[in-house]
Design an enzyme around this catalytic site. Sequence first.
Site, short mmCIF file in Angstrom:
data_model
loop_
_atom_site.label_atom_id
_atom_site.label_comp_id
_atom_site.label_asym_id
_atom_site.label_seq_id
_atom_site.Cartn_x
_atom_site.Cartn_y
_atom_site.Cartn_z
N GLU A 183 2.29 7.45 6.14
CA GLU A 183 2.21 8.29 4.92
C GLU A 183 0.97 8.24 4.18
OE1 GLU A 183 3.22 4.85 4.86
OE2 GLU A 183 1.82 4.46 3.62
N SER A 238 -15.74 -0.77 -0.99
CA SER A 238 -14.73 -0.60 0.21
C SER A 238 -14.83 0.91 0.80
CB SER A 238 -13.41 -0.59 -0.35
OG SER A 238 -13.35 0.06 -1.65
N LYS A 277 -10.78 1.29 5.76
CA LYS A 277 -9.46 1.79 6.16
C LYS A 277 -9.53 1.79 7.69
CE LYS A 277 -6.54 3.30 2.56
NZ LYS A 277 -7.54 3.56 1.44
#
Length: 405
Positions: A123, A388, A101
């Site tokens: 969010e 990931s 991310k």
Amino acid sequence: MIMNGVDFETYLKHYPDKNGYFGRFGGSYVSPELQKAMDEITEAYFTICQSRKFIAELRRIRKEFQGRPTPISHLERLSNELGGVQLYVKREDLNHTGAHKLNHCMGEVMLAKYMGKKKVIAETGAGQHGVAMATAAAYFGLECDIYMGAVDIKKQAPNVARMKILGANVVEVTHGLQTLKEAVDAAFDAYTKDYHNSIYCIGSVVGPHPFPLMVRDFQHVVGEEAREQFVEMTGHLPDAIVACVGGGSNAAGFFSGFLNDPVDIYGIEPLGRGPKMGDHAASLQYGSEGVMHGFNSIMLKDENGEPAPVYSVASGLDYPSSGPEHAFLHELGRVKYDVVNDDDTIEAFYKLARKEGIIPAIESAHAVAYGMKLAKKMGTGSVLINLSGRGDKDMDYVIQNYGIR
Ligand SMILES: *Cc1c(COP(=O)(O)O)cnc(C)c1O
């Protein structure tokens, strides 16, 4: 490679088109007021991504702050156990903050800074996107408001603490079910009221144009690195690659390095407890076309056409849609989308830990489980899996719910 009229040699340049469409998926379905803000973001993005200074700065940050390039590891012991196929993982778990991310958050917050914004708004559900945003905001010296449902705040105490330590303002959302969907709505409201000062940073390849494009481009580094590293390591391309798909950012970036290659590509959605509505979050598998959160894609809807309640053991995958690019690649047949359930995921989680000394995020364990299945089916060849993220955040949950296996 040409498939159903789409030439993958030039695909990344032509998709999405200038209005943000991948075929008929994508676009921007927002109020005229917000559309102005989206147009500004699009223009700023196209300016900085052609600027040498911006590109050089992002390269430097990736190397000196994030720890890129992340390596590829050969899973020798697991491969031997499964038979002849060689399994490899791209180690996004070794990226700073423990997941892919940060790749797009650093890019998005850098863009915010370039645009002269004072604040970033986002969010978060489980807190992973919030932590990556708080990290990027701290790095660039911007204010950071993270909207989070009250229920999630209670469940995700360590990530809430991380965000606060990093200087972010965690805004508790107390209406409705008090989870991710309400947090998205609240963050969007806050942004609509303050878009001159702030920018809303989306957590995946979803939302209105230009976010699916921008987030994919910031994640492209994963696929680009992986392709080069794999060829250097083995002398050839992998026969197949696998990534998990929630909103679809880690998959979009990873796949983008291999779309024009003779490589089978698999995107894995969470089947949760099973195929009954409400028990999974496999939107491409079971969903239908529709608009939500500002974009047209394939989504899971309830009887009123609203986003359906979804479930997965991996909180990073429980989103009722996937990015428009995945809907497009699915329709073209360039990427095969399949599912893995909770039980097989947990088994893969333990397998990777016990055989290879790597504790994967439960999200990533979906891809590992599918890679293991493929290996058994293929008999020979090689499979590269995008890992990931790391599983530290999931350890307590796994032990409490599944025990030590
Ligand atoms: C958030 C998250 C995902 C899911 O997001 P995508 O946009 O589908 O990549 C997958 N893995 C990890 C480790 C995550 O934190």
